[in-house]
Each structure stands twice: as C-alpha cells, then as structure tokens.
Design an enzyme around this catalytic site. Structure first.
Site, PDB file in Angstrom:
ATOM      1  N   GLU A 195       4.589   4.682   0.034  1.00  0.00           N
ATOM      2  CA  GLU A 195       4.224   3.454   0.647  1.00  0.00           C
ATOM      3  C   GLU A 195       4.996   2.333   0.227  1.00  0.00           C
ATOM      4  OE1 GLU A 195       0.154   2.425  -0.889  1.00  0.00           O
ATOM      5  OE2 GLU A 195      -0.614   4.237  -0.053  1.00  0.00           O
ATOM      6  N   GLU A 380      -2.394  10.665   1.444  1.00  0.00           N
ATOM      7  CA  GLU A 380      -3.702  10.134   0.380  1.00  0.00           C
ATOM      8  C   GLU A 380      -4.792   9.407   1.383  1.00  0.00           C
ATOM      9  OE1 GLU A 380      -2.342   7.077  -2.170  1.00  0.00           O
ATOM     10  OE2 GLU A 380      -0.383   8.127  -2.687  1.00  0.00           O
TER      11      GLU A 380
HETATM   12  C1  GCO Z   1      -1.397   3.687  -3.450  1.00  0.00           C
HETATM   13  C2  GCO Z   1      -0.840   4.747  -4.299  1.00  0.00           C
HETATM   14  C3  GCO Z   1      -1.671   5.348  -4.992  1.00  0.00           C
HETATM   15  C4  GCO Z   1      -3.161   4.534  -5.442  1.00  0.00           C
HETATM   16  C5  GCO Z   1      -4.169   4.867  -4.527  1.00  0.00           C
HETATM   17  C6  GCO Z   1      -5.443   4.304  -5.008  1.00  0.00           C
HETATM   18  O1  GCO Z   1      -1.415   4.017  -2.244  1.00  0.00           O
HETATM   19  O2  GCO Z   1      -1.562   2.569  -3.827  1.00  0.00           O
HETATM   20  O3  GCO Z   1      -0.086   5.780  -3.567  1.00  0.00           O
HETATM   21  O4  GCO Z   1      -0.775   5.260  -5.939  1.00  0.00           O
HETATM   22  O5  GCO Z   1      -3.387   4.991  -6.769  1.00  0.00           O
HETATM   23  O6  GCO Z   1      -3.762   4.509  -3.202  1.00  0.00           O
HETATM   24  O7  GCO Z   1      -5.212   3.021  -4.678  1.00  0.00           O
END
Ligand code: GCO
Length: 477
Positions: A195, A380
């Site tokens: 990200e 994710e």
């Molecule tokens: C993000 C990260 C994660 C977070 C998850 C939950 O996407 O911000 O990759 O580290 O913990 O997304 O918010």
C-alpha cells in the site's frame, strides 16, 4: 491535482447540472457457483511491525515507527510487544496450520535485516526469518514475503530524508538482493511494497502515520521513489534468482464522488484522487506512464530511464480492499479535493469503514478492463471487531458475513473473467493497528494482552472449512 481546465469544465457543467443525483448503491451479479477452483490460494496476511514486537532484540535497528509519538496513537500504545510473534512464531504457524491456510503473507522488517538501512547485515535478523520460513514450509504453508510494509529504517529517514531521497530506492534494491540471496532458496513468492499510497498520504501529507510529515510537496518525490524502488527491487530479485513469483500490493480504492454537493465538481475531485492514489502506482507499473493528473508533480523527479525501470513485468497484482473513498470538491484545499463521508445509512464496521462488497467487484472489473486483466491476489480484506473487551466478540458472525459477501464479489468477478488466484484475510491474530493501536481487532484469533492467551474466534472455524473445501456457504437465515 486537478488542472485548471478540468475545474473550469466541471464548474461550467455544474451550472447546468445542478445538484447531485439520488444515490444508488453499487451492485454486482449474483454468483453462479459457490465453488472456488481447487488451486485457489487461501491465506492470511500480517505485517512485521504490527505483530513481531522484540523491537530491540537481536540487533534490530529502529524504524520510523519506533519513534512515532504515542500521543498520536488512539490508545497511546506502542508496538513493543504487539503479538510477540518474534518469540511465538511457532504458535502463529500452528494457528495457520489449524486454519488449513495454504499461504502466509508476512512482511520482512528491513531494519531487522539491515539495521541502518544500508551497510552491515544483521545475521540474527536473517536467521529469524529463516526460522519463520522453515516453520511454514514444514507445515506445507507457502511463504509470501512482503519487503516493505512501512517500517523504514530510521537512519534512512533521519540522515537521508527517507523516501523523499532517490537514494533510498537504490538502498531498498540492495536490501531486496540480500533477502533474495539469503531466503530465496525457500521463499519463492514476494510482494515488493504494501500500500504505497497509504504510506505517501498518511505518512507524508496527513502526518497520522510515521514518519509523521505534513508536506503535500512530498507527494511527487515519495510516490516516484517508491515506484522506482519497486522496479529496482524486482530487477534485483530476478537477477538473484530466476524462479521467483513477484508482485506488489496496492490499496486499490474505488474513488467515488460525494453524494451531496455539486455532482460534476465532486466527480472531478474523485477523478483527481483516483489519479494520485490508484493511478500513480498502477499506471507506471502496468502501462509505463503516470496518469495525466499526477504528471505535474511527478515530472520534476523523473530521470531518463526511470519509466523503464518502473515498468517491470509482474506475476501478480496484490489488491488490498477494505472500503471505497468518497471525495468532494473543496475550494479551500490546495488541490480542491477533500475526503467526504459515505452516503447516509451505509453499513460500517467498527473501524467506521463502509462495508461495500461491490467495491471489491469494481476494482477487479477495473483491473480486468483497464489494466489487461493481470493475475490478482487479494492480499488483504477484513473488518474490525467492535471496540470492546466483551468475550461475546469471539462469536464474530459479523466477520463471517463480511467475508462471505466479499468473497461472493470475488467469485462473481472471476465468473466475469477476472484472474483471481487467491485471497488473504487480514489478519491472523488481533494486532497493533497503527494509529488505532490495539483497539482495532481484525483477527481470526484474539489475544489477551495481559496473559498473552490466544483464542480462536468463530470466523476461524468458518474460514477453515472454506480453505479445506473451497466452497463458500450460504448465509443462514
Ligand atoms: C493496511 C495495512 C494493514 C492494516 C489493515 C487494517 O492496509 O493498512 O496493510 O497493515 O492493518 O489494512 O487496517
């Protein structure tokens, strides 16, 4: 972020168009079959800083997150212990095995491997990842290693300006080479970045993440150097070994105009946001150029040959999806873009994120139609428990419902032709959620922070059945 011409056009259109149209929620076609392919990868994702703890152990150097002020964290906590995964990684792997996970996406902390970001290698740090990888392989779990999940070595920030400095990209490639030569005999799957757009904006413009800067002038250099770092790292990995599967993880966020206000102006704002948030990372990698609206601030950073370095062939695009973003026209802000709220009455999780599975479907459609339909891993997706210590939360039916609906969106997109190869749930064990600290809980497993006792939630068993059969069950009435 918007050109004058676009603003003028939008304003002119606004005069004609008047107010926003009624809001219609996005939808997607119902799935034809609930059976995922046999070789679909069911996995779980974590990151080093959120889980490992042991920040001062075995020669790890500090990262920018180690010094991020506790006052800026919702519960004033720090990640000194987190899930204690540095010591308990065998328990983590046993939980993965119990979940029937086929793959584990974890991140490697650059400052554990190269404490100052460049120069001396910390063998004990390498040894830790070596043990973690071996533990997974023993249980037939495929390691997916992310090289950068926001924990930049502090020395690079303090002495060299972090990602604002072009040299950081070169140092990142050196670190990538170190990882490939030490772990590449066993780790065959890599996500280069996590990200980057969140790191650019939360870390350098809004100041709510490390390194805590608030300078919109950094958008251009930090974006470009992250892209460059990614290209150089892919080259370094491929030069070290020819048998690696390499991708990168982006926060691909549907950018929607706010539902209230002047529709054409909000639409221009959403387009502008999309260009710097999504396009500034997708386009150079997959199309070899920056989106027109991002060029103004990227171009001063460009050097001959950069775009060729950035446009590396990748084996997959990692897509993280949580919620869409809503944008409105704002005369007062520098770029005339301001964040807005989801339409009223939309469902939200405890993190206050809108729950909208159609957004998942939309990003997959976009990758299919605008970016040549690359192979995709959902790297994710997940939701937070309510902020409470109520033990009833172990019965997290809301999470099961959330996952089921998002996986229906994934399957529907696959039936429309999207090449989705796997899905990684965020996350395994409740962990340290950046600016939210320990309040937000995204895990299949809870952890009592006082006793360190870990307990599986209802969603853990649900996901296990899914990972074993590949069959997505129907909601119970
Ligand atoms: C993000 C990260 C994660 C977070 C998850 C939950 O996407 O911000 O990759 O580290 O913990 O997304 O918010």
């Amino acid at each position: 972020m918007l050109t004058r011409r676009e603003l003028a056009l939008a304003a002119a259109a606004a005069g004609l168009a008047g107010c926003a149209p009624a809001y219609t929620p996005a939808t997607f076609p119902a799935v034809q079959s609930r059976q995922f392919p046999r070789d679909f990868i069911w996995g779980v994702a974590t990151s080093a800083f959120q889980t490992e703890g042991a920040l001062n152990v075995d020669g790890r150097g500090p990262s920018i997150w180690d010094v991020f002020p506790r006052e800026k964290i919702a519960d004033r906590s720090d990640a000194a212990v987190a899930d204690d995964s540095y010591h308990r990684y065998r328990e983590d792997v046993a939980l993965l095995q119990g979940l029937a996970a086929k793959a584990y996406r974890f991140s490697i902390a650059w400052p554990r491997v190269v404490p100052a970001g460049a120069g001396a290698i910390n063998q004990k740090g390498v040894d830790f990842y070596s043990r973690l990888v071996d533990a997974q392989l023993e249980k037939r779990i495929t390691p997916y290693a992310t090289l950068f999940h926001w924990d930049l070595p502090l020395a690079l920030q303090q002495q060299h300006g972090g990602w604002a400095n072009r040299d950081t990209a070169r140092r990142f490639a050196e670190y990538a080479n170190i990882v490939a030569t030490r772990l590449g005999d066993r780790v065959k799957h890599f996500c280069i970045l996590n990200e980057p757009s969140v790191h650019v904006f939360a870390g350098h413009v809004l100041g709510i993440h490390a390194p805590g800067l608030t300078d919109a002038n950094l958008i251009g250099p930090v974006t470009h150097h992250l892209n460059l770092a990614q290209g150089l790292a892919i080259q370094a990995l491929r030069a070290a070994r020819s048998d690696l599967t390499i991708g990168t993880t982006l926060a691909i966020t549907p950018s929607r105009p706010a539902h209230d206000g002047i529709a054409p102006l909000n639409e221009a704002a959403a387009k502008g946001f999309d260009a710097v948030w999504n396009g500034a990372f997708l386009d150079p990698l997959l199309k070899g150029l920056y989106p027109a609206q991002a060029r103004g601030f990227i171009e001063p950073q460009l050097r001959a040959g950069d775009m060729e370095v950035i446009r590396q062939p990748v084996d997959f695009i990692g897509a993280n999806y949580y919620a869409p973003a809503y944008l409105r026209f704002d005369l007062m802000s520098q770029a005339h873009i301001a964040p807005s709220d989801p339409p009223p009455n939309t469902a939200r999780d405890a993190f206050n994120r809108e729950i909208d599975p159609a957004g998942m479907w939309q990003i997959l459609k976009r990758l299919r139609e605008e970016y040549g339909n690359p192979s995709v891993l959902i790297t994710e997706n997940g939701c937070s428990d309510p902020f409470s210590d109520d033990p009833a939360i172990q019965d997290d039916r809301f999470r099961i419902d959330y996952l089921r609906r998002h996986l229906e969106a994934v399957k529907s997109a696959m039936e429309a032709g999207s090449r989705v190869a796997g899905y990684f749930h965020w996350t395994l064990i409740d962990n340290w959620e950046w600016a939210e600290g320990y309040r937000s809980k995204f895990g299949f497993v809870s952890q009592d922070r006082a006793s360190s006792l870990r307990a599986t939630k209802a969603s853990y068993s649900w996901f296990k059945a899914l990972a074993m059969t590949g069959r997505l069950n129907e909601a119970q009435a």
